[in-house]
Motif scaffolding. Structure first.
Motif, PDB file in Angstrom:
ATOM      1  N   UNK A   1       0.870  -1.174   0.000  1.00  0.00           N
ATOM      2  CA  UNK A   1       0.000   0.000   0.000  1.00  0.00           C
ATOM      3  C   UNK A   1       0.908   1.226   0.000  1.00  0.00           C
ATOM      4  N   UNK A   2       0.676   2.154  -0.926  1.00  0.00           N
ATOM      5  CA  UNK A   2       1.480   3.369  -1.002  1.00  0.00           C
ATOM      6  C   UNK A   2       0.588   4.590  -0.971  1.00  0.00           C
ATOM      7  N   UNK A   3       1.061   5.644  -0.318  1.00  0.00           N
ATOM      8  CA  UNK A   3       0.338   6.906  -0.295  1.00  0.00           C
ATOM      9  C   UNK A   3       0.519   7.614   1.028  1.00  0.00           C
ATOM     10  N   UNK A   4      -0.304   8.596   1.238  1.00  0.00           N
ATOM     11  CA  UNK A   4      -0.298   9.357   2.493  1.00  0.00           C
ATOM     12  C   UNK A   4      -1.111   8.558   3.501  1.00  0.00           C
ATOM     13  N   UNK A   5      -0.415   7.678   4.218  1.00  0.00           N
ATOM     14  CA  UNK A   5      -1.077   6.684   5.062  1.00  0.00           C
ATOM     15  C   UNK A   5      -0.655   6.793   6.519  1.00  0.00           C
ATOM     16  N   UNK A   6      -1.612   6.540   7.378  1.00  0.00           N
ATOM     17  CA  UNK A   6      -1.390   6.446   8.816  1.00  0.00           C
ATOM     18  C   UNK A   6      -1.566   4.983   9.195  1.00  0.00           C
ATOM     19  N   UNK A   7      -0.723   4.489  10.095  1.00  0.00           N
ATOM     20  CA  UNK A   7      -0.834   3.094  10.500  1.00  0.00           C
ATOM     21  C   UNK A   7      -1.090   2.999  11.995  1.00  0.00           C
ATOM     22  N   UNK A   8      -1.777   1.931  12.360  1.00  0.00           N
ATOM     23  CA  UNK A   8      -2.027   1.651  13.770  1.00  0.00           C
ATOM     24  C   UNK A   8      -1.905   0.147  13.959  1.00  0.00           C
ATOM     25  N   UNK A   9      -0.942  -0.250  14.777  1.00  0.00           N
ATOM     26  CA  UNK A   9      -0.713  -1.669  15.049  1.00  0.00           C
ATOM     27  C   UNK A   9      -1.573  -2.074  16.239  1.00  0.00           C
ATOM     28  N   UNK A  10      -2.534  -2.936  15.991  1.00  0.00           N
ATOM     29  CA  UNK A  10      -3.448  -3.417  17.032  1.00  0.00           C
ATOM     30  C   UNK A  10      -3.157  -4.882  17.336  1.00  0.00           C
ATOM     31  N   UNK A  11      -1.937  -5.161  17.761  1.00  0.00           N
ATOM     32  CA  UNK A  11      -1.470  -6.508  18.109  1.00  0.00           C
ATOM     33  C   UNK A  11      -1.539  -7.457  16.918  1.00  0.00           C
ATOM     34  N   UNK A  12      -2.625  -8.151  16.687  1.00  0.00           N
ATOM     35  CA  UNK A  12      -2.708  -9.121  15.593  1.00  0.00           C
ATOM     36  C   UNK A  12      -3.339  -8.544  14.342  1.00  0.00           C
ATOM     37  N   UNK A  13      -3.464  -7.230  14.283  1.00  0.00           N
ATOM     38  CA  UNK A  13      -4.092  -6.596  13.127  1.00  0.00           C
ATOM     39  C   UNK A  13      -3.445  -5.243  12.895  1.00  0.00           C
ATOM     40  N   UNK A  14      -3.111  -4.953  11.648  1.00  0.00           N
ATOM     41  CA  UNK A  14      -2.601  -3.640  11.305  1.00  0.00           C
ATOM     42  C   UNK A  14      -3.704  -2.886  10.567  1.00  0.00           C
ATOM     43  N   UNK A  15      -3.978  -1.669  11.023  1.00  0.00           N
ATOM     44  CA  UNK A  15      -4.961  -0.809  10.374  1.00  0.00           C
ATOM     45  C   UNK A  15      -4.201   0.262   9.605  1.00  0.00           C
ATOM     46  N   UNK A  16      -4.480   0.373   8.308  1.00  0.00           N
ATOM     47  CA  UNK A  16      -3.825   1.353   7.451  1.00  0.00           C
ATOM     48  C   UNK A  16      -4.909   2.260   6.883  1.00  0.00           C
ATOM     49  N   UNK A  17      -4.844   3.552   7.223  1.00  0.00           N
ATOM     50  CA  UNK A  17      -5.803   4.531   6.724  1.00  0.00           C
ATOM     51  C   UNK A  17      -5.050   5.469   5.799  1.00  0.00           C
ATOM     52  N   UNK A  18      -5.553   5.616   4.550  1.00  0.00           N
ATOM     53  CA  UNK A  18      -4.870   6.433   3.557  1.00  0.00           C
ATOM     54  C   UNK A  18      -5.799   7.519   3.028  1.00  0.00           C
ATOM     55  N   UNK A  19      -5.220   8.688   2.801  1.00  0.00           N
ATOM     56  CA  UNK A  19      -5.959   9.795   2.195  1.00  0.00           C
ATOM     57  C   UNK A  19      -5.852   9.643   0.688  1.00  0.00           C
ATOM     58  N   UNK A  20      -7.015   9.577   0.008  1.00  0.00           N
ATOM     59  CA  UNK A  20      -7.017   9.366  -1.435  1.00  0.00           C
ATOM     60  C   UNK A  20      -7.534  10.579  -2.210  1.00  0.00           C
ATOM     61  N   UNK A  21      -8.018  11.607  -1.518  1.00  0.00           N
ATOM     62  CA  UNK A  21      -8.525  12.831  -2.139  1.00  0.00           C
ATOM     63  C   UNK A  21      -8.708  13.887  -1.067  1.00  0.00           C
ATOM     64  N   UNK A  22      -9.274  15.041  -1.455  1.00  0.00           N
ATOM     65  CA  UNK A  22      -9.437  16.135  -0.484  1.00  0.00           C
ATOM     66  C   UNK A  22     -10.147  15.689   0.784  1.00  0.00           C
TER      67      UNK A  22
END
Length: 128
Positions: A60-81
């Motif tokens: 996954x590439x882009x302006x992304x924020x990550x949050x490691x929740x032990x057995x799960x990684x959450x990746x939130x990315x901005x795709x537009x305004x």
């Protein structure tokens, strides 16, 4: 300004000053880079791979924020305004990830960056 609000502002300022006094430059820069990433200002590449087979599973590439929740990684990315996508990947003993910052970013090594968003304290209420 109300006295209670002034007291809260002074307490927050004192906390920031106290916490910055014991931090190394590297700690301050690291925290500021993380804050910039969480504000979708830094391009990242997140790669998930199988540690046994050495095969890439997802990138996954882009302006992304990550949050490691032990057995799960959450990746939130901005795709537009005002557009975002959120991805979840389960982590296991053979699936891991690494995050690469794609470009350098300017942040201060002398100051913490505090981001105050009143809308998170007083949320906008959707009405039908």
């Amino acid at each position: 300004m109300k006295p209670k609000l002034v007291a809260v502002a002074v307490a927050l300022s004192a906390g920031v000053i106290a916490s910055t006094g014991c931090s190394s430059d590297a700690d301050v820069v690291s925290k500021n880079l993380s804050k910039e990433s969480d504000q979708f200002k830094i391009d990242r590449r997140v790669v998930f791979f199988n540690g046994i087979t050495d095969k890439y599973l997802l990138s996954i590439e882009g302006k992304c924020s990550i949050k490691d929740e032990n057995n799960q990684l959450e990746v939130t990315c901005k795709t537009g305004d005002d557009e975002y996508k959120k991805h979840f990947l389960g982590l296991s003993d053979n699936v891991s990830y690494f995050v690469e910052q794609l470009e350098s970013a300017e942040v201060s090594r002398y100051h913490y960056k505090v981001i105050f968003k009143p809308e998170t304290i007083l949320p906008d209420v959707d009405r039908p």
